[in-house]
Design a protein around this motif. Structure first.
Motif, PDB file in Angstrom:
ATOM      1  N   GLU A  33      48.176  45.766  57.878  1.00 27.72           N
ATOM      2  CA  GLU A  33      48.541  44.349  57.921  1.00 27.72           C
ATOM      3  C   GLU A  33      47.421  43.481  57.360  1.00 27.72           C
ATOM      4  OE1 GLU A  33      49.913  40.995  61.176  1.00 27.72           O
ATOM      5  OE2 GLU A  33      50.028  43.115  61.707  1.00 27.72           O
ATOM      6  N   LYS A  34      46.187  43.831  57.661  1.00 31.01           N
ATOM      7  CA  LYS A  34      45.048  43.067  57.156  1.00 31.01           C
ATOM      8  C   LYS A  34      44.972  43.173  55.631  1.00 31.01           C
ATOM      9  CE  LYS A  34      40.051  42.669  57.706  1.00 31.01           C
ATOM     10  NZ  LYS A  34      38.865  43.231  58.365  1.00 31.01           N
ATOM     11  N   ALA A  35      45.193  44.375  55.108  1.00 32.52           N
ATOM     12  CA  ALA A  35      45.168  44.561  53.655  1.00 32.52           C
ATOM     13  C   ALA A  35      46.304  43.784  52.994  1.00 32.52           C
ATOM     14  CB  ALA A  35      45.264  46.043  53.317  1.00 32.52           C
ATOM     15  N   ALA A  36      47.474  43.791  53.610  1.00 32.44           N
ATOM     16  CA  ALA A  36      48.614  43.056  53.057  1.00 32.44           C
ATOM     17  C   ALA A  36      48.329  41.554  53.063  1.00 32.44           C
ATOM     18  CB  ALA A  36      49.872  43.363  53.852  1.00 32.44           C
ATOM     19  N   ASP A  37      47.747  41.048  54.132  1.00 35.26           N
ATOM     20  CA  ASP A  37      47.406  39.618  54.189  1.00 35.26           C
ATOM     21  C   ASP A  37      46.396  39.245  53.106  1.00 35.26           C
ATOM     22  OD1 ASP A  37      49.104  39.166  56.299  1.00 35.26           O
ATOM     23  OD2 ASP A  37      47.538  39.348  57.829  1.00 35.26           O
ATOM     24  N   ARG A  38      45.423  40.118  52.867  1.00 36.97           N
ATOM     25  CA  ARG A  38      44.417  39.850  51.844  1.00 36.97           C
ATOM     26  C   ARG A  38      45.063  39.807  50.453  1.00 36.97           C
ATOM     27  NH1 ARG A  38      41.147  44.355  51.746  1.00 36.97           N
ATOM     28  NH2 ARG A  38      41.844  44.882  49.671  1.00 36.97           N
ATOM     29  N   ILE A  39      45.969  40.721  50.186  1.00 43.03           N
ATOM     30  CA  ILE A  39      46.651  40.747  48.890  1.00 43.03           C
ATOM     31  C   ILE A  39      47.503  39.497  48.713  1.00 43.03           C
ATOM     32  CG2 ILE A  39      48.423  41.954  47.560  1.00 43.03           C
ATOM     33  CD1 ILE A  39      47.271  44.567  48.774  1.00 43.03           C
ATOM     34  N   ILE A  40      48.208  39.101  49.757  1.00 44.87           N
ATOM     35  CA  ILE A  40      49.044  37.902  49.676  1.00 44.87           C
ATOM     36  C   ILE A  40      48.186  36.670  49.427  1.00 44.87           C
ATOM     37  CG2 ILE A  40      50.521  36.375  51.037  1.00 44.87           C
ATOM     38  CD1 ILE A  40      51.676  38.951  52.318  1.00 44.87           C
ATOM     39  N   GLU A  42      45.308  36.564  47.887  1.00 40.55           N
ATOM     40  CA  GLU A  42      44.836  36.605  46.501  1.00 40.55           C
ATOM     41  C   GLU A  42      45.931  36.179  45.535  1.00 40.55           C
ATOM     42  OE1 GLU A  42      43.264  40.484  45.743  1.00 40.55           O
ATOM     43  OE2 GLU A  42      41.635  40.243  47.184  1.00 40.55           O
ATOM     44  N   VAL A  43      47.158  36.592  45.787  1.00 43.54           N
ATOM     45  CA  VAL A  43      48.272  36.208  44.910  1.00 43.54           C
ATOM     46  C   VAL A  43      48.499  34.709  44.966  1.00 43.54           C
ATOM     47  CG1 VAL A  43      50.774  36.406  44.586  1.00 43.54           C
ATOM     48  CG2 VAL A  43      49.396  38.455  44.962  1.00 43.54           C
ATOM     49  N   TRP A  44      48.450  34.123  46.161  1.00 40.97           N
ATOM     50  CA  TRP A  44      48.646  32.670  46.281  1.00 40.97           C
ATOM     51  C   TRP A  44      47.520  31.912  45.596  1.00 40.97           C
ATOM     52  CZ3 TRP A  44      52.920  30.327  46.879  1.00 40.97           C
ATOM     53  CH2 TRP A  44      53.942  30.881  47.643  1.00 40.97           C
ATOM     54  N   GLN A  45      46.303  32.428  45.677  1.00 44.49           N
ATOM     55  CA  GLN A  45      45.182  31.768  44.995  1.00 44.49           C
ATOM     56  C   GLN A  45      45.394  31.786  43.492  1.00 44.49           C
ATOM     57  OE1 GLN A  45      41.576  33.652  46.261  1.00 44.49           O
ATOM     58  NE2 GLN A  45      41.565  32.642  48.257  1.00 44.49           N
ATOM     59  N   LEU A  46      45.893  32.881  42.958  1.00 45.12           N
ATOM     60  CA  LEU A  46      46.142  32.962  41.520  1.00 45.12           C
ATOM     61  C   LEU A  46      47.255  32.014  41.105  1.00 45.12           C
ATOM     62  CD1 LEU A  46      45.894  36.812  40.922  1.00 45.12           C
ATOM     63  CD2 LEU A  46      44.243  35.051  40.267  1.00 45.12           C
ATOM     64  N   ARG A  47      48.265  31.872  41.943  1.00 45.37           N
ATOM     65  CA  ARG A  47      49.377  30.979  41.616  1.00 45.37           C
ATOM     66  C   ARG A  47      48.959  29.519  41.664  1.00 45.37           C
ATOM     67  NH1 ARG A  47      55.212  32.790  43.879  1.00 45.37           N
ATOM     68  NH2 ARG A  47      55.386  34.649  42.621  1.00 45.37           N
ATOM     69  N   GLU A  48      48.069  29.169  42.565  1.00 40.89           N
ATOM     70  CA  GLU A  48      47.651  27.781  42.720  1.00 40.89           C
ATOM     71  C   GLU A  48      46.575  27.392  41.714  1.00 40.89           C
ATOM     72  OE1 GLU A  48      46.453  27.643  46.778  1.00 40.89           O
ATOM     73  OE2 GLU A  48      48.503  27.605  47.534  1.00 40.89           O
ATOM     74  N   GLY A  49      46.144  28.312  40.887  1.00 43.80           N
ATOM     75  CA  GLY A  49      45.140  28.009  39.877  1.00 43.80           C
ATOM     76  C   GLY A  49      43.727  28.069  40.386  1.00 43.80           C
ATOM     77  N   ALA A  50      43.528  28.585  41.563  1.00 40.42           N
ATOM     78  CA  ALA A  50      42.182  28.711  42.108  1.00 40.42           C
ATOM     79  C   ALA A  50      41.448  29.810  41.338  1.00 40.42           C
ATOM     80  CB  ALA A  50      42.241  29.056  43.597  1.00 40.42           C
ATOM     81  N   PRO A  51      40.138  29.720  41.271  1.00 38.54           N
ATOM     82  CA  PRO A  51      39.403  30.780  40.575  1.00 38.54           C
ATOM     83  C   PRO A  51      39.567  32.111  41.294  1.00 38.54           C
ATOM     84  CG  PRO A  51      37.906  29.303  41.720  1.00 38.54           C
ATOM     85  CD  PRO A  51      39.273  28.700  41.815  1.00 38.54           C
ATOM     86  N   THR A  52      39.547  33.163  40.511  1.00 36.06           N
ATOM     87  CA  THR A  52      39.709  34.487  41.100  1.00 36.06           C
ATOM     88  C   THR A  52      38.463  34.851  41.891  1.00 36.06           C
ATOM     89  OG1 THR A  52      38.852  35.511  39.111  1.00 36.06           O
ATOM     90  CG2 THR A  52      41.242  35.285  39.283  1.00 36.06           C
ATOM     91  N   PRO A  53      38.631  35.578  42.977  1.00 36.21           N
ATOM     92  CA  PRO A  53      37.464  35.973  43.767  1.00 36.21           C
ATOM     93  C   PRO A  53      36.579  36.942  42.986  1.00 36.21           C
ATOM     94  CG  PRO A  53      39.485  36.925  44.649  1.00 36.21           C
ATOM     95  CD  PRO A  53      39.877  36.026  43.544  1.00 36.21           C
ATOM     96  N   ALA A  54      35.276  36.901  43.272  1.00 37.36           N
ATOM     97  CA  ALA A  54      34.324  37.770  42.582  1.00 37.36           C
ATOM     98  C   ALA A  54      34.604  39.218  42.973  1.00 37.36           C
ATOM     99  CB  ALA A  54      32.896  37.385  42.974  1.00 37.36           C
ATOM    100  N   PRO A  55      34.456  40.144  42.016  1.00 32.83           N
ATOM    101  CA  PRO A  55      34.673  41.540  42.335  1.00 32.83           C
ATOM    102  C   PRO A  55      33.643  42.032  43.350  1.00 32.83           C
ATOM    103  CG  PRO A  55      34.459  41.201  39.957  1.00 32.83           C
ATOM    104  CD  PRO A  55      34.167  39.914  40.620  1.00 32.83           C
ATOM    105  N   GLU A  56      34.067  42.983  44.159  1.00 34.44           N
ATOM    106  CA  GLU A  56      33.203  43.486  45.210  1.00 34.44           C
ATOM    107  C   GLU A  56      32.173  44.490  44.699  1.00 34.44           C
ATOM    108  OE1 GLU A  56      35.638  45.022  48.296  1.00 34.44           O
ATOM    109  OE2 GLU A  56      36.672  43.150  48.620  1.00 34.44           O
ATOM    110  N   ASN A  57      32.300  44.927  43.447  1.00 34.53           N
ATOM    111  CA  ASN A  57      31.392  45.958  42.924  1.00 34.53           C
ATOM    112  C   ASN A  57      30.199  45.361  42.180  1.00 34.53           C
ATOM    113  OD1 ASN A  57      32.595  45.039  40.646  1.00 34.53           O
ATOM    114  ND2 ASN A  57      33.472  46.973  40.009  1.00 34.53           N
TER     115      ASN A  57
END
Length: 62
Positions: A33-40, A42-57
């Motif tokens: 559930e936590k992983a699904a919430d994180r993915i959702i 991220e998708v909403w941020q991309l749709r709203e035009g927010a900058p993409t989160p920095a990669p974790e690597n």
């Protein structure tokens, strides 16, 4: 029973019995559930035009 037929029948029985194996993998519900919430999120941020989160690597593309 025929001496040739017996090993063939035994091999067929072994193959048939080994093919009836089921492997069940269970994932922790909270982690899924936590992983699904994180993915959702991220998708909403991309749709709203927010900058993409920095990669974790460390920011290097793979």
């Amino acid at each position: 029973m025929n001496a040739v037929l017996r090993p063939i029948l035994l091999a067929a029985l072994l193959v048939a019995s080994s093919a009836c194996v089921t492997i069940n993998i269970y994932f922790p519900a909270a982690a899924a559930e936590k992983a699904a919430d994180r993915i959702i999120d991220e998708v909403w941020q991309l749709r709203e035009g927010a900058p993409t989160p920095a990669p974790e690597n460390g920011g290097t593309p793979q």
